[in-house]
Design a protein around this motif. Structure first.
Motif, PDB file in Angstrom:
ATOM      1  N   HIS A   1     -28.334  22.719   2.753  1.00 50.54           N
ATOM      2  CA  HIS A   1     -26.991  22.156   2.932  1.00 50.54           C
ATOM      3  C   HIS A   1     -27.132  20.969   3.871  1.00 50.54           C
ATOM      4  CE1 HIS A   1     -25.187  25.678   1.069  1.00 50.54           C
ATOM      5  NE2 HIS A   1     -26.056  26.387   1.765  1.00 50.54           N
ATOM      6  N   SER A   2     -26.299  19.944   3.660  1.00 54.77           N
ATOM      7  CA  SER A   2     -26.386  18.785   4.545  1.00 54.77           C
ATOM      8  C   SER A   2     -25.068  18.034   4.583  1.00 54.77           C
ATOM      9  CB  SER A   2     -27.508  17.850   4.099  1.00 54.77           C
ATOM     10  OG  SER A   2     -27.239  17.339   2.832  1.00 54.77           O
ATOM     11  N   ASP A   3     -24.928  17.227   5.602  1.00 55.01           N
ATOM     12  CA  ASP A   3     -23.843  16.268   5.715  1.00 55.01           C
ATOM     13  C   ASP A   3     -24.417  15.014   6.358  1.00 55.01           C
ATOM     14  OD1 ASP A   3     -24.048  16.888   8.410  1.00 55.01           O
ATOM     15  OD2 ASP A   3     -22.062  17.751   8.590  1.00 55.01           O
ATOM     16  N   HIS A   4     -23.572  14.124   6.829  1.00 57.24           N
ATOM     17  CA  HIS A   4     -24.075  12.847   7.337  1.00 57.24           C
ATOM     18  C   HIS A   4     -24.783  12.967   8.687  1.00 57.24           C
ATOM     19  CE1 HIS A   4     -20.224  13.260   9.328  1.00 57.24           C
ATOM     20  NE2 HIS A   4     -20.598  12.333  10.179  1.00 57.24           N
ATOM     21  N   LEU A   5     -24.617  14.090   9.406  1.00 52.91           N
ATOM     22  CA  LEU A   5     -25.259  14.253  10.710  1.00 52.91           C
ATOM     23  C   LEU A   5     -26.482  15.165  10.691  1.00 52.91           C
ATOM     24  CD1 LEU A   5     -22.147  14.660  13.037  1.00 52.91           C
ATOM     25  CD2 LEU A   5     -23.560  12.636  12.691  1.00 52.91           C
ATOM     26  N   LEU A   6     -26.424  16.224   9.880  1.00 55.31           N
ATOM     27  CA  LEU A   6     -27.479  17.240   9.906  1.00 55.31           C
ATOM     28  C   LEU A   6     -27.839  17.708   8.502  1.00 55.31           C
ATOM     29  CD1 LEU A   6     -25.975  19.574  12.646  1.00 55.31           C
ATOM     30  CD2 LEU A   6     -27.946  18.103  12.936  1.00 55.31           C
ATOM     31  N   ALA A   7     -29.048  18.197   8.380  1.00 54.06           N
ATOM     32  CA  ALA A   7     -29.477  18.923   7.186  1.00 54.06           C
ATOM     33  C   ALA A   7     -29.855  20.326   7.658  1.00 54.06           C
ATOM     34  CB  ALA A   7     -30.663  18.240   6.534  1.00 54.06           C
ATOM     35  N   LEU A   8     -29.532  21.329   6.857  1.00 49.89           N
ATOM     36  CA  LEU A   8     -29.795  22.716   7.206  1.00 49.89           C
ATOM     37  C   LEU A   8     -30.559  23.383   6.084  1.00 49.89           C
ATOM     38  CD1 LEU A   8     -29.299  25.425   8.777  1.00 49.89           C
ATOM     39  CD2 LEU A   8     -27.163  25.586   7.486  1.00 49.89           C
TER      40      LEU A   8
ATOM     41  N   ALA B   1     -29.963  38.950   9.491  1.00 46.26           N
ATOM     42  CA  ALA B   1     -31.038  38.168  10.083  1.00 46.26           C
ATOM     43  C   ALA B   1     -31.249  36.904   9.252  1.00 46.26           C
ATOM     44  CB  ALA B   1     -32.317  38.995  10.137  1.00 46.26           C
ATOM     45  N   TRP B   2     -31.345  35.768   9.920  1.00 36.94           N
ATOM     46  CA  TRP B   2     -31.485  34.478   9.244  1.00 36.94           C
ATOM     47  C   TRP B   2     -32.572  33.650   9.910  1.00 36.94           C
ATOM     48  CZ3 TRP B   2     -28.711  33.021   4.985  1.00 36.94           C
ATOM     49  CH2 TRP B   2     -27.607  33.805   4.664  1.00 36.94           C
ATOM     50  N   ASP B   3     -33.227  32.830   9.121  1.00 36.95           N
ATOM     51  CA  ASP B   3     -34.103  31.780   9.627  1.00 36.95           C
ATOM     52  C   ASP B   3     -33.409  30.459   9.316  1.00 36.95           C
ATOM     53  OD1 ASP B   3     -36.076  33.477  10.519  1.00 36.95           O
ATOM     54  OD2 ASP B   3     -37.223  33.379   8.662  1.00 36.95           O
ATOM     55  N   LEU B   4     -33.158  29.665  10.329  1.00 34.31           N
ATOM     56  CA  LEU B   4     -32.417  28.411  10.174  1.00 34.31           C
ATOM     57  C   LEU B   4     -33.243  27.254  10.716  1.00 34.31           C
ATOM     58  CD1 LEU B   4     -29.019  29.653  11.605  1.00 34.31           C
ATOM     59  CD2 LEU B   4     -29.669  29.546   9.207  1.00 34.31           C
ATOM     60  N   ILE B   5     -33.284  26.172   9.954  1.00 32.02           N
ATOM     61  CA  ILE B   5     -33.926  24.947  10.427  1.00 32.02           C
ATOM     62  C   ILE B   5     -32.904  23.820  10.315  1.00 32.02           C
ATOM     63  CG2 ILE B   5     -35.749  23.259  10.087  1.00 32.02           C
ATOM     64  CD1 ILE B   5     -37.444  25.450   8.894  1.00 32.02           C
ATOM     65  N   PHE B   6     -32.589  23.200  11.436  1.00 34.85           N
ATOM     66  CA  PHE B   6     -31.702  22.047  11.461  1.00 34.85           C
ATOM     67  C   PHE B   6     -32.538  20.790  11.596  1.00 34.85           C
ATOM     68  CE2 PHE B   6     -28.739  25.336  12.726  1.00 34.85           C
ATOM     69  CZ  PHE B   6     -27.580  24.968  12.069  1.00 34.85           C
ATOM     70  N   MET B   7     -32.212  19.788  10.791  1.00 37.16           N
ATOM     71  CA  MET B   7     -32.899  18.501  10.849  1.00 37.16           C
ATOM     72  C   MET B   7     -31.860  17.413  11.069  1.00 37.16           C
ATOM     73  SD  MET B   7     -35.445  19.422   7.757  1.00 37.16           S
ATOM     74  CE  MET B   7     -34.213  20.464   7.025  1.00 37.16           C
ATOM     75  N   PRO B   8     -31.743  16.907  12.292  1.00 34.22           N
ATOM     76  CA  PRO B   8     -30.761  15.863  12.579  1.00 34.22           C
ATOM     77  C   PRO B   8     -31.096  14.562  11.843  1.00 34.22           C
ATOM     78  CG  PRO B   8     -31.541  16.868  14.594  1.00 34.22           C
ATOM     79  CD  PRO B   8     -32.417  17.351  13.496  1.00 34.22           C
ATOM     80  N   ARG B   9     -30.061  13.886  11.415  1.00 34.51           N
ATOM     81  CA  ARG B   9     -30.231  12.580  10.783  1.00 34.51           C
ATOM     82  C   ARG B   9     -29.996  11.494  11.827  1.00 34.51           C
ATOM     83  NH1 ARG B   9     -28.504  13.313   4.636  1.00 34.51           N
ATOM     84  NH2 ARG B   9     -29.463  15.347   4.415  1.00 34.51           N
ATOM     85  N   ALA B  10     -30.275  10.273  11.476  1.00 32.13           N
ATOM     86  CA  ALA B  10     -30.187   9.160  12.429  1.00 32.13           C
ATOM     87  C   ALA B  10     -28.785   9.024  13.025  1.00 32.13           C
ATOM     88  CB  ALA B  10     -30.605   7.862  11.751  1.00 32.13           C
TER      89      ALA B  10
END
Length: 101
Positions: A7-14, A65-74
């Protein structure tokens, strides 16, 4: 993580993956991945701290229980804390992890 949801938006990808409870507490494991292209160490660490704090408050009512990775965008570099918190909550709701705030 290839089996997880994206899932993603203009600030983050998950990227989110539900994992089996291993007898321990059902908790979410959160990682924030910020590449060197994002900026210098100060900028990378600032966004890491902000995203971690946003997820900590948003995941208080998580089931399972979840494993989450957030990837911030520019764009996350120049955003306010409140906008980042809304983005985290929105992505977690889309993924079905929690109801948000």
């Amino acid at each position: 993580m290839e089996r997880g949801e994206r899932h993603s938006d203009h600030l983050l990808a998950l990227r989110a993956l539900r994992r089996e409870a291993d007898g321990g507490p059902d908790a979410a494991r959160v990682a924030v991945s910020v590449g060197k292209r994002f900026g210098n160490a100060v900028a990378r660490n600032r966004v890491r701290r902000r995203v971690r704090e946003c997820t900590r408050s948003a995941l208080s009512d998580t089931q399972g229980a979840w494993d989450l990775i957030f990837m911030p965008r520019a764009a996350a570099r120049a955003t306010t804390y409140d906008q980042l918190r809304e983005s985290v909550s929105r992505l977690l709701r889309r993924a079905g992890i929690c109801g948000g705030e």
